[in-house]
Design an enzyme around this catalytic site. Structure first.
Site, short mmCIF file in Angstrom:
data_model
loop_
_atom_site.label_atom_id
_atom_site.label_comp_id
_atom_site.label_asym_id
_atom_site.label_seq_id
_atom_site.Cartn_x
_atom_site.Cartn_y
_atom_site.Cartn_z
N GLY A 118 23.50 13.32 -69.64
CA GLY A 118 24.73 13.25 -71.09
C GLY A 118 25.10 12.35 -71.66
O GLY A 118 26.15 12.11 -72.61
N ASP A 119 24.02 11.22 -71.30
CA ASP A 119 25.22 9.73 -71.66
C ASP A 119 24.39 9.64 -72.94
O ASP A 119 23.21 9.30 -73.03
CB ASP A 119 24.17 8.77 -70.95
CG ASP A 119 24.52 7.28 -71.32
OD1 ASP A 119 25.91 6.89 -70.92
OD2 ASP A 119 24.04 7.21 -72.14
N LEU A 120 25.49 9.17 -74.52
CA LEU A 120 24.58 9.24 -74.99
C LEU A 120 23.70 8.05 -75.27
O LEU A 120 22.76 7.92 -76.51
CB LEU A 120 25.85 8.80 -76.49
CG LEU A 120 25.13 8.09 -78.30
CD1 LEU A 120 24.90 10.02 -78.09
CD2 LEU A 120 26.75 7.91 -78.44
N ALA A 158 27.68 5.10 -72.71
CA ALA A 158 28.86 5.88 -73.56
C ALA A 158 29.04 7.31 -73.33
O ALA A 158 27.40 8.00 -73.17
CB ALA A 158 28.84 5.50 -74.39
#
Length: 210
Positions: free
Chosen positions: A156-158, A208
């Site tokens: 899920g990390d950008l 992030a």
């Protein structure tokens, strides 16, 4: 020394199996993740830092400690301060409730830091995400940077998604499942955390949440 050897094994493995990652590893050198056991402090600071710049988070962290003679408060001490008091040092209302909920979980024995090293990754995710304001991304970061787990893939990390899109010449940011598929196709296991660290480095980026 043991940590350096582990990272070297990870770098060799990833360089051997992933031709896209190999030049990134060569460029940036050894991984610099340094695990520690300040589990409670890490989670308190993770809650404070959510969706804030490093500078803003540091400012609120110091103002928060000023309520407790400049020290990191115990869970019991946190619960002596109501939401409005926490808001007065920069907390949003949700974050004030989150840090109080973490304190309550520790006091109630629902979060037990001394047994975390004995648990597998999913058990730790299940235990910590029971706290309001701590989601899977926060626990992934905790597992990687605090506990030093080597096999975490923060889907899920950008930054991971953008880094993979750029490094593997995709025409879109990959979905969480596509991130898993790329990791599997390039034999990242059992060093997904290290591969992810190099993906961030390829962007000169920090983790992030997307």
């Amino acid at each position: 020394m043991e940590l350096q050897q582990t990272y070297k094994q990870a770098e060799d493995h990833l360089s051997k199996y992933d031709p896209k990652l190999a030049p990134v590893i060569a460029k940036y050198g050894p991984c610099t993740i340094r695990p520690h056991t300040n589990y409670y402090q890490d989670l308190v600071e993770s809650i404070i830092g959510q969706q804030l710049s490093v500078k803003a988070a540091a400012s609120i962290r110091e103002r928060f400690k000023s309520l407790f003679d400049g020290q990191l408060p115990t869970p019991e001490q946190i619960l002596t301060k109501d939401v409005e008091t926490l808001r007065s040092v920069g907390f949003s209302r949700p974050k004030a409730n989150y840090v109080r909920d973490l304190a309550q979980h520790v006091i109630d024995g629902k979060v037990k830091f001394d047994h975390l090293p004995k648990l597998d990754n999913q058990q730790i995710i299940d235990e910590l995400t029971d706290v309001k304001g701590i989601g899977e991304w926060t626990v992934h970061m905790f597992l990687m940077f605090c506990m030093g787990r080597l096999d975490i893939l923060p889907v899920g990390d950008l930054g991971i998604r953008n880094g993979i899109m750029k490094l593997y010449s995709l025409d879109h940011a990959p979905s969480p499942q596509e991130v898993k598929d790329i990791a599997k196709a390039n034999n990242w296991a059992p060093y997904e955390s290290i591969a992810s660290w190099y993906i961030w480095k390829s962007l000169d980026n920090k983790p992030a949440i997307s």
